[in-house]
Scaffold this motif. Structure first.
Motif, PDB file in Angstrom:
ATOM      1  N   LEU A 161       2.764  39.505  35.719  1.00  8.57           N
ATOM      2  CA  LEU A 161       1.776  40.150  36.573  1.00  8.57           C
ATOM      3  C   LEU A 161       0.341  39.938  36.091  1.00  8.57           C
ATOM      4  CD1 LEU A 161       1.083  41.905  39.005  1.00  8.57           C
ATOM      5  CD2 LEU A 161       1.508  43.929  37.591  1.00  8.57           C
TER       6      LEU A 161
ATOM      7  N   ARG B  61       6.454  48.296  43.689  1.00  6.48           N
ATOM      8  CA  ARG B  61       6.799  46.878  43.526  1.00  6.48           C
ATOM      9  C   ARG B  61       5.586  46.013  43.854  1.00  6.48           C
ATOM     10  NH1 ARG B  61      12.127  45.533  46.413  1.00  6.48           N
ATOM     11  NH2 ARG B  61      12.964  46.425  44.487  1.00  6.48           N
ATOM     12  N   TRP B  62       5.324  45.014  43.010  1.00 10.07           N
ATOM     13  CA  TRP B  62       4.170  44.135  43.181  1.00 10.07           C
ATOM     14  C   TRP B  62       4.537  42.893  43.995  1.00 10.07           C
ATOM     15  CZ3 TRP B  62      -0.759  45.317  42.045  1.00 10.07           C
ATOM     16  CH2 TRP B  62      -1.002  46.342  41.135  1.00 10.07           C
TER      17      TRP B  62
ATOM     18  N   ARG C 209       7.628  38.270  45.697  1.00  7.90           N
ATOM     19  CA  ARG C 209       7.782  39.376  44.753  1.00  7.90           C
ATOM     20  C   ARG C 209       7.459  38.878  43.355  1.00  7.90           C
ATOM     21  NH1 ARG C 209      13.433  42.470  45.622  1.00  7.90           N
ATOM     22  NH2 ARG C 209      12.984  42.856  43.413  1.00  7.90           N
ATOM     23  N   VAL C 210       6.548  39.568  42.689  1.00  9.39           N
ATOM     24  CA  VAL C 210       6.126  39.126  41.363  1.00  9.39           C
ATOM     25  C   VAL C 210       7.267  39.222  40.359  1.00  9.39           C
ATOM     26  CG1 VAL C 210       4.488  39.536  39.480  1.00  9.39           C
ATOM     27  CG2 VAL C 210       3.733  39.749  41.853  1.00  9.39           C
ATOM     28  N   ASP C 211       8.154  40.213  40.517  1.00 16.81           N
ATOM     29  CA  ASP C 211       9.246  40.359  39.556  1.00 16.81           C
ATOM     30  C   ASP C 211      10.307  39.276  39.704  1.00 16.81           C
ATOM     31  OD1 ASP C 211       9.874  41.876  42.051  1.00 16.81           O
ATOM     32  OD2 ASP C 211      11.783  42.190  41.046  1.00 16.81           O
TER      33      ASP C 211
ATOM     34  N   GLU D 101      -0.238  47.893  34.205  1.00 20.47           N
ATOM     35  CA  GLU D 101       0.574  46.715  34.507  1.00 20.47           C
ATOM     36  C   GLU D 101      -0.284  45.478  34.695  1.00 20.47           C
ATOM     37  OE1 GLU D 101       4.522  48.280  36.773  1.00 20.47           O
ATOM     38  OE2 GLU D 101       2.674  48.330  37.920  1.00 20.47           O
TER      39      GLU D 101
ATOM     40  N   GLU E 244      10.849  47.556  37.848  1.00 22.12           N
ATOM     41  CA  GLU E 244      11.081  46.132  37.660  1.00 22.12           C
ATOM     42  C   GLU E 244      10.175  45.588  36.563  1.00 22.12           C
ATOM     43  OE1 GLU E 244      10.587  46.908  41.135  1.00 22.12           O
ATOM     44  OE2 GLU E 244      12.619  46.595  41.886  1.00 22.12           O
ATOM     45  N   GLU E 245      10.739  44.667  35.783  1.00 24.52           N
ATOM     46  CA  GLU E 245       9.940  43.999  34.764  1.00 24.52           C
ATOM     47  C   GLU E 245       9.078  42.940  35.441  1.00 24.52           C
ATOM     48  OE1 GLU E 245       9.740  44.716  31.574  1.00 24.52           O
ATOM     49  OE2 GLU E 245      11.173  46.373  31.785  1.00 24.52           O
ATOM     50  N   THR E 246       7.779  42.991  35.195  1.00 24.35           N
ATOM     51  CA  THR E 246       6.856  42.021  35.791  1.00 24.35           C
ATOM     52  C   THR E 246       6.007  41.398  34.690  1.00 24.35           C
ATOM     53  OG1 THR E 246       5.321  43.834  36.266  1.00 24.35           O
ATOM     54  CG2 THR E 246       6.759  43.109  38.058  1.00 24.35           C
TER      55      THR E 246
END
Length: 314
Positions: A141, A182-183, A195-197, A91, A136-138
């Motif tokens: 990132l 979760r990032w 939250r990155v997403d 990721e 989750e789509e990030t």
């Protein structure tokens, strides 16, 4: 053990350059006298190590000297390959880099330690996200990670819970945290957690910032989690639980004569507790607060009416 300590001294000098006996002693948690003895032992073993006296003195290795000795124990080799989580690395855009690094480390290990590393990789697989959560789509990132690493300011459009939901932010990213799949990025001003997403748009800038020398990402995250939980469960409910039923946050519990348990339970809100307690069905009775008891009673009445009518229909 002395052998492990000698390897540690060698690797410290190889990676950090000149170090005093006092610095080595502090790093290894031994006395300065012990460091003196260990340095003599290394010299006797043929290691090109020498010391300079004076204010700017210390021990260092002969220029250009490098050792291929890793100093890894079997447990350390296992931990190294267990810690290399492929999903998060991919990721971050580091999947191929991680694979290449592990390949090089594995090739440098003695045969016995290589077997330990292969065994840990074959028997343990780390998968951080929970079962019932879609990944989750990030997409931003890697760009956030690059800004964290290079100390660059980010201009982002961020979606938050409060109105207005979509806001523009200028971020000075201090670090990234992976929590339960979760990032999160910790960034100034504040610092605050994002939250990155939930980053909708990102523009990397050439503007640099200086990360505070005293900022500790791990310490910040520990304090952030503690504060989050303190704010999360500010309300409280008084409930009765059927025999054998337990709630993880229940406190001040007391078993009554009919076998039911009277307990106080910290709750996030009436809305959240309503959904959580309904899952227990007839195994729980809410006594307080009145608004929660009334809301659950209304829901139960509506369900009874709905399913009652359904049962009477042909």
């Amino acid at each position: 053990m002395k052998s492990s300590r000698l390897v540690s001294i060698l690797l410290l000098l190889q990676t950090r350059g000149r170090m005093t006996a006092a610095q080595l002693a502090e790093e290894l948690e031994v006395s300065v006298r012990t460091v003196y003895r260990d340095v003599e032992a290394l010299g006797a073993a043929g290691v090109p190590l020498y010391g300079d006296a004076g204010h700017a003195g210390g021990y260092r290795l002969l220029d250009g000297y490098r050792t291929r000795l890793t100093g890894l124990t079997a447990e350390e080799a296992e931990a190294l390959f267990l810690a290399g989580v492929p999903g998060p690395a991919a990721e971050l855009g580091l999947g191929s880099v991680l694979a290449a690094a592990q390949l090089k480390v594995r090739a440098a290990l003695p045969a016995e330690l290589r077997a330990h590393a292969d065994r840990i990789s074959g028997r343990f697989h780390l998968d951080a996200p929970g079962w019932y959560a879609d990944a989750e789509e990030t997409p931003y990132l890697p760009a956030v990670a690059d800004a964290v690493w290079n100390g660059r300011v980010l201009d982002v459009l961020y979606r938050r819970w409060a109105e207005p939901t979509d806001v523009e932010r200028r971020l000075e990213p201090y670090g990234l945290v992976l929590k339960a799949g979760r990032w999160y990025v910790v960034a100034a001003p504040g610092p605050r957690t994002y939250r990155v997403d939930q980053i909708l748009r990102l523009a990397a800038t050439d503007e640099e910032f200086t990360r505070p020398d005293d900022f500790d990402l791990a310490a910040y995250w520990t304090a952030y989690q503690r504060d989050f939980h303190d704010r999360l469960y500010r309300a409280e409910a008084l409930v009765r639980l059927a025999p054998g039923v337990e709630l993880p946050r229940a406190v001040n519990t007391r078993t009554e004569g009919d076998g039911w348990t009277l307990a106080r339970v910290p709750v996030e809100s009436v809305e959240h507790a309503h959904g959580e307690f309904l899952r227990l069905g007839a195994d729980i009775e809410v006594l307080e607060p009145p608004e929660l008891r009334a809301r659950i009673a209304r829901t139960v009445a509506e369900l009874a009416e709905r399913y009652g009518n359904s049962a009477q229909s042909p």
